[in-house]
Design an enzyme around this catalytic site. Structure first.
Site, short mmCIF file in Angstrom:
data_model
loop_
_atom_site.label_atom_id
_atom_site.label_comp_id
_atom_site.label_asym_id
_atom_site.label_seq_id
_atom_site.Cartn_x
_atom_site.Cartn_y
_atom_site.Cartn_z
N GLN A 1 -4.70 -1.26 9.61
CA GLN A 1 -4.63 -2.61 9.05
C GLN A 1 -5.22 -3.63 10.03
O GLN A 1 -4.83 -3.68 11.19
CB GLN A 1 -3.15 -2.94 8.74
CG GLN A 1 -2.94 -4.26 8.05
CD GLN A 1 -3.54 -4.32 6.65
OE1 GLN A 1 -3.38 -3.40 5.86
NE2 GLN A 1 -4.23 -5.40 6.34
N ASP B 1 -11.44 3.03 3.95
CA ASP B 1 -11.77 1.61 3.88
C ASP B 1 -13.29 1.40 3.86
O ASP B 1 -13.75 0.30 3.54
CB ASP B 1 -11.22 0.89 5.14
CG ASP B 1 -9.99 0.04 4.83
OD1 ASP B 1 -9.78 -0.26 3.64
OD2 ASP B 1 -9.29 -0.31 5.78
N LYS C 1 0.85 -1.20 0.00
CA LYS C 1 0.00 0.00 0.00
C LYS C 1 0.88 1.25 0.00
O LYS C 1 0.61 2.22 -0.71
CB LYS C 1 -0.92 0.01 1.22
CG LYS C 1 -2.13 -0.90 1.06
CD LYS C 1 -2.87 -1.14 2.34
CE LYS C 1 -3.95 -2.21 2.14
NZ LYS C 1 -4.51 -2.72 3.39
#
Ligand code: NDP
Length: 298
Positions: free
Chosen positions: A98, A121, A54
């Site tokens: 994460q 997200d 990422k």
């Protein structure tokens, strides 16, 4: 006839190029680059790989990446304090924590602490609610990526029968919602579904998000169906292999003989997830800066 292989890797590369070009335009207008903060707690090897890729993708898309690595033993309060700092940082447009988090941390509390306008997200209940009632917000990256592949191949999904296998908050449920919004007739299947092969056999569109290697068999598919395989499963290594092969939730080889089109694993949905994360970050940057993202730019 063999199915068309839906090349998610190539589609994702084109999306990333468009995002990068538009990020350059953003920087010109805003006097700063879009910024994505990624928080990693602990040393989970798979999470480390995801965070590294990422970070690299963020820089390639002309954005700033801010990486925060915290010890596995970090207290929940300290993690929440970091999220609060990032919420207030004008250089940060998107915040990604994460998952999974260590078991002593309440994942839902951390997601809830992220400002919904920086929740790239799309996991915050505000964004899940916006998706449910049809308001603009952030949609989880993996299902949005699947949707882009589906509409690219099929165009209008109105009236098509779609079966989503899996009902997680991050893939199955938002996927079903997106298909419903596109006027498909949607069934969500899960571990308690009876006669799953029969349910899947009526689908024009099958999205498999289960986490069981090659569970969906060729004879479960309606001939010509479009199959999107979200699963990422590593098989045990066979002799001569140091690591086992990566496979999806669909028995790709046999399914390719029946389906009309199918995403491979790897190279299908996986690359779309990161590309959509970058897209969502750019959208956040425009919103946070009070600028208008030009229509059709992405
Ligand atoms: P979860 O484990 O959260 O959800 C799995 C779902 O599958 C559950 O709803 C479960 O049902 C259902 N299920 C389990 N067994 C069966 C069965 N035998 N028959 C029917 N349904 C079943 O997984 P995620 O949604 O997080 O992920 C799914 C897969 O997608 C995983 O392989 C994951 O690695 C992959 N993934 C890939 C991403 C990518 O970028 N390509 C991103 C995210 C995930 P129930 O609810 O009843 O338990």
């Amino acid at each position: 006839m063999a199915a068309e292989r839906i090349d998610g890797k190539a589609f994702a590369a084109r999306l990333r190029d468009r995002v990068g070009a538009q990020a350059t335009e953003f920087a010109r207008a805003a006097g700063r680059k879009p910024g994505l903060a990624v928080v990693l707690v602990g040393e989970d090897p798979a999470s480390q790989v995801y965070v590294r890729s990422k970070g690299k993708a963020t820089l390639e898309a002309q954005m700033n990446g801010f990486e925060h690595r915290l010890d596995a033993a970090v207290g929940q309060d300290e993690l929440l304090a970091l999220v609060e700092t990032l919420n207030g940082d004008p250089a940060v447009d998107g915040i990604l924590v994460q998952l999974p988090l260590p078991s002593h941390i309440d994942e839902q509390a951390v997601i809830a602490a992220i400002h919904p306008d920086k929740d790239v997200d799309g996991f915050h209940v505000i964004n899940a609610g916006r998706l449910a009632v049809g308001q603009p917000g952030f949609v989880p990256c993996t299902p949005l990526g699947c949707m882009m592949l589906l509409t690219d191949r099929l165009g209008d999904l109105s009236g098509l029968e779609a079966v989503v296998i899996g009902r997680s908050n991050i893939v199955g449920k938002p996927m079903a919602q997106l298909l419903l919004d596109a006027n498909a007739t949607v069934t969500i299947a899960h571990s308690r579904t009876k006669d799953l092969p029969d349910v899947v056999r009526r689908a024009d569109i099958v999205v498999a998000a289960v986490g069981r290697p090659e569970m969906v068999k060729a004879d479960w598919l309606k001939p010509g169906a479009t199959v999107v395989d979200v699963g990422i499963n590593r098989l045990p290594p066979v002799e001569g292999e140091s690591r086992g092969r990566l496979v999806g939730d669909v028995d790709y080889g046999a399914a390719s003989e029946v389906a009309g089109a199918i995403t491979p694993v790897p190279g299908g949905v996986g690359p779309m997830t990161i590309a959509v994360l970058l897209r969502n970050t750019l959208v956040a940057a425009y919103r946070n800066q009070g600028l208008e993202l030009p229509e059709g730019a992405l």
